[in-house]
Design a protein around this motif. Structure first.
Motif, PDB file in Angstrom:
ATOM      1  N   ARG A  42       0.845  -1.192   0.000  1.00 44.04           N
ATOM      2  CA  ARG A  42       0.000   0.000   0.000  1.00 44.04           C
ATOM      3  C   ARG A  42       0.881   1.243   0.000  1.00 44.04           C
ATOM      4  NH1 ARG A  42      -2.192  -0.002   6.184  1.00 44.04           N
ATOM      5  NH2 ARG A  42      -0.169   0.298   7.133  1.00 44.04           N
ATOM      6  N   LEU A  43       0.329   2.303  -0.563  1.00 47.58           N
ATOM      7  CA  LEU A  43       0.951   3.620  -0.547  1.00 47.58           C
ATOM      8  C   LEU A  43      -0.026   4.574   0.110  1.00 47.58           C
ATOM      9  CD1 LEU A  43       2.325   3.767  -4.208  1.00 47.58           C
ATOM     10  CD2 LEU A  43       3.589   3.199  -2.131  1.00 47.58           C
ATOM     11  N   LYS A  44       0.502   5.521   0.868  1.00 46.19           N
ATOM     12  CA  LYS A  44      -0.364   6.465   1.569  1.00 46.19           C
ATOM     13  C   LYS A  44       0.057   7.894   1.273  1.00 46.19           C
ATOM     14  CE  LYS A  44      -2.190   3.884   5.386  1.00 46.19           C
ATOM     15  NZ  LYS A  44      -2.589   3.985   6.774  1.00 46.19           N
ATOM     16  N   GLY A  45      -0.881   8.773   1.488  1.00 47.98           N
ATOM     17  CA  GLY A  45      -0.632  10.198   1.329  1.00 47.98           C
ATOM     18  C   GLY A  45      -1.752  10.998   1.945  1.00 47.98           C
ATOM     19  N   GLU A  46      -1.600  12.290   1.899  1.00 44.12           N
ATOM     20  CA  GLU A  46      -2.612  13.210   2.438  1.00 44.12           C
ATOM     21  C   GLU A  46      -2.691  14.401   1.500  1.00 44.12           C
ATOM     22  OE1 GLU A  46      -3.218  15.947   6.420  1.00 44.12           O
ATOM     23  OE2 GLU A  46      -1.931  14.176   6.531  1.00 44.12           O
ATOM     24  N   ILE A  47      -3.918  14.816   1.186  1.00 48.40           N
ATOM     25  CA  ILE A  47      -4.099  15.934   0.270  1.00 48.40           C
ATOM     26  C   ILE A  47      -5.019  16.966   0.902  1.00 48.40           C
ATOM     27  CG2 ILE A  47      -6.051  14.884  -0.948  1.00 48.40           C
ATOM     28  CD1 ILE A  47      -4.820  16.150  -3.533  1.00 48.40           C
ATOM     29  N   ASN A  48      -4.702  18.220   0.643  1.00 51.46           N
ATOM     30  CA  ASN A  48      -5.556  19.332   1.049  1.00 51.46           C
ATOM     31  C   ASN A  48      -5.917  20.071  -0.243  1.00 51.46           C
ATOM     32  OD1 ASN A  48      -6.794  21.629   2.031  1.00 51.46           O
ATOM     33  ND2 ASN A  48      -5.355  21.879   3.717  1.00 51.46           N
ATOM     34  N   PHE A  49      -7.175  19.960  -0.655  1.00 50.45           N
ATOM     35  CA  PHE A  49      -7.609  20.551  -1.919  1.00 50.45           C
ATOM     36  C   PHE A  49      -7.614  22.072  -1.883  1.00 50.45           C
ATOM     37  CE2 PHE A  49      -9.406  16.269  -2.320  1.00 50.45           C
ATOM     38  CZ  PHE A  49      -8.840  15.922  -3.532  1.00 50.45           C
ATOM     39  N   ASN A  50      -7.494  22.667  -0.700  1.00 52.78           N
ATOM     40  CA  ASN A  50      -7.377  24.120  -0.611  1.00 52.78           C
ATOM     41  C   ASN A  50      -5.995  24.579  -1.065  1.00 52.78           C
ATOM     42  OD1 ASN A  50      -9.953  24.168   0.483  1.00 52.78           O
ATOM     43  ND2 ASN A  50      -9.212  24.130   2.575  1.00 52.78           N
ATOM     44  N   ILE A  51      -5.024  23.654  -1.076  1.00 53.28           N
ATOM     45  CA  ILE A  51      -3.649  23.979  -1.465  1.00 53.28           C
ATOM     46  C   ILE A  51      -3.349  23.548  -2.893  1.00 53.28           C
ATOM     47  CG2 ILE A  51      -1.225  23.535  -0.941  1.00 53.28           C
ATOM     48  CD1 ILE A  51      -2.048  23.235   1.985  1.00 53.28           C
ATOM     49  N   GLY A  52      -3.807  22.351  -3.294  1.00 56.34           N
ATOM     50  CA  GLY A  52      -3.513  21.857  -4.632  1.00 56.34           C
ATOM     51  C   GLY A  52      -4.305  20.599  -4.948  1.00 56.34           C
ATOM     52  N   ASN A  53      -4.153  20.094  -6.178  1.00 53.91           N
ATOM     53  CA  ASN A  53      -4.902  18.925  -6.635  1.00 53.91           C
ATOM     54  C   ASN A  53      -4.037  17.691  -6.827  1.00 53.91           C
ATOM     55  OD1 ASN A  53      -7.318  20.301  -6.681  1.00 53.91           O
ATOM     56  ND2 ASN A  53      -6.988  21.034  -8.756  1.00 53.91           N
ATOM     57  N   GLY A  54      -2.744  17.776  -6.531  1.00 55.17           N
ATOM     58  CA  GLY A  54      -1.852  16.635  -6.687  1.00 55.17           C
ATOM     59  C   GLY A  54      -1.003  16.428  -5.458  1.00 55.17           C
ATOM     60  N   VAL A  55      -0.600  15.161  -5.245  1.00 54.13           N
ATOM     61  CA  VAL A  55       0.215  14.835  -4.083  1.00 54.13           C
ATOM     62  C   VAL A  55       0.974  13.534  -4.356  1.00 54.13           C
ATOM     63  CG1 VAL A  55      -1.594  13.545  -2.881  1.00 54.13           C
ATOM     64  CG2 VAL A  55       0.166  14.647  -1.563  1.00 54.13           C
ATOM     65  N   PRO A  56       2.216  13.412  -3.849  1.00 51.89           N
ATOM     66  CA  PRO A  56       2.920  12.135  -3.991  1.00 51.89           C
ATOM     67  C   PRO A  56       2.424  11.114  -2.986  1.00 51.89           C
ATOM     68  CG  PRO A  56       4.319  13.752  -2.899  1.00 51.89           C
ATOM     69  CD  PRO A  56       3.064  14.456  -3.282  1.00 51.89           C
ATOM     70  N   LEU A  57       2.478   9.845  -3.381  1.00 47.22           N
ATOM     71  CA  LEU A  57       2.135   8.740  -2.496  1.00 47.22           C
ATOM     72  C   LEU A  57       3.378   7.904  -2.273  1.00 47.22           C
ATOM     73  CD1 LEU A  57      -1.208   7.539  -4.119  1.00 47.22           C
ATOM     74  CD2 LEU A  57      -0.943   9.007  -2.127  1.00 47.22           C
ATOM     75  N   LYS A  58       3.560   7.424  -1.040  1.00 44.14           N
ATOM     76  CA  LYS A  58       4.731   6.609  -0.714  1.00 44.14           C
ATOM     77  C   LYS A  58       4.401   5.691   0.455  1.00 44.14           C
ATOM     78  CE  LYS A  58       6.446  10.325   2.150  1.00 44.14           C
ATOM     79  NZ  LYS A  58       7.460  11.309   2.413  1.00 44.14           N
TER      80      LYS A  58
END
Length: 157
Positions: A137-153
């Motif tokens: 599994r890969l995990k990440g966290e995104i805040n759509f108020n900041i941006g629409n993309g994020v790395p997963l690791k």
């Protein structure tokens, strides 16, 4: 007159009990298991992902409500489909499982129904019966108020 405070207490008690039952705490969904009275965390999926040098970049498109994932690593073969779990940090009722289909080697795409706003926790794993049974599994966290993309690791232990 004498009974009115008692009746009021009974009514308030029923209201408080119904609110507590209706709005209970959400359950934690991860690879935790209960052993006697202790909780243990299993990091096997993260260790396997790290051993395979897995990483990904996920990009959400709010206009057409799609999500795309670029996956890279030392996989013997890329799976045909993956599962993306969007977990809301507060409301479990808003959590969503999204099926990501392979469109080319290492590239996946799926449709999102959840509102693309505020903060979400992300988890990607191969398609299986449950997240706890996946090979990696890969995990990440995104805040759509900041941006629409994020790395997963993989999660660092």
């Amino acid at each position: 007159m004498v009974m009115s405070p008692l009746i009021l207490v009974v009514i308030v008690s029923f209201v408080l009990v119904s609110v507590a039952v209706r709005h209970g705490d959400d359950v934690v969904s991860d690879t935790y298991y209960k052993d006697s009275r202790l909780y243990h965390y299993s990091a096997e999926q993260d260790q396997r992902a790290k051993a395979m040098n897995l990483a990904g970049m996920i990009l959400f498109s709010p206009e057409d409500k799609t999500v795309s994932l670029d996956l890279r690593g030392d996989l013997p073969g890329y799976p045909e489909s993956l599962v993306l779990v969007l977990s809301h940090p507060v409301e479990a009722d808003l959590d969503e499982r999204i099926l990501l289909q392979e469109i080319s080697t290492g590239r996946y795409r799926g449709q999102v129904a959840a509102p693309l706003q505020h903060r979400w926790y992300l988890q990607v794993s191969p398609l299986g019966e449950q997240e706890s049974e996946a090979q990696w599994r890969l995990k990440g966290e995104i805040n759509f108020n900041i941006g629409n993309g994020v790395p997963l690791k993989p999660v660092e232990q």
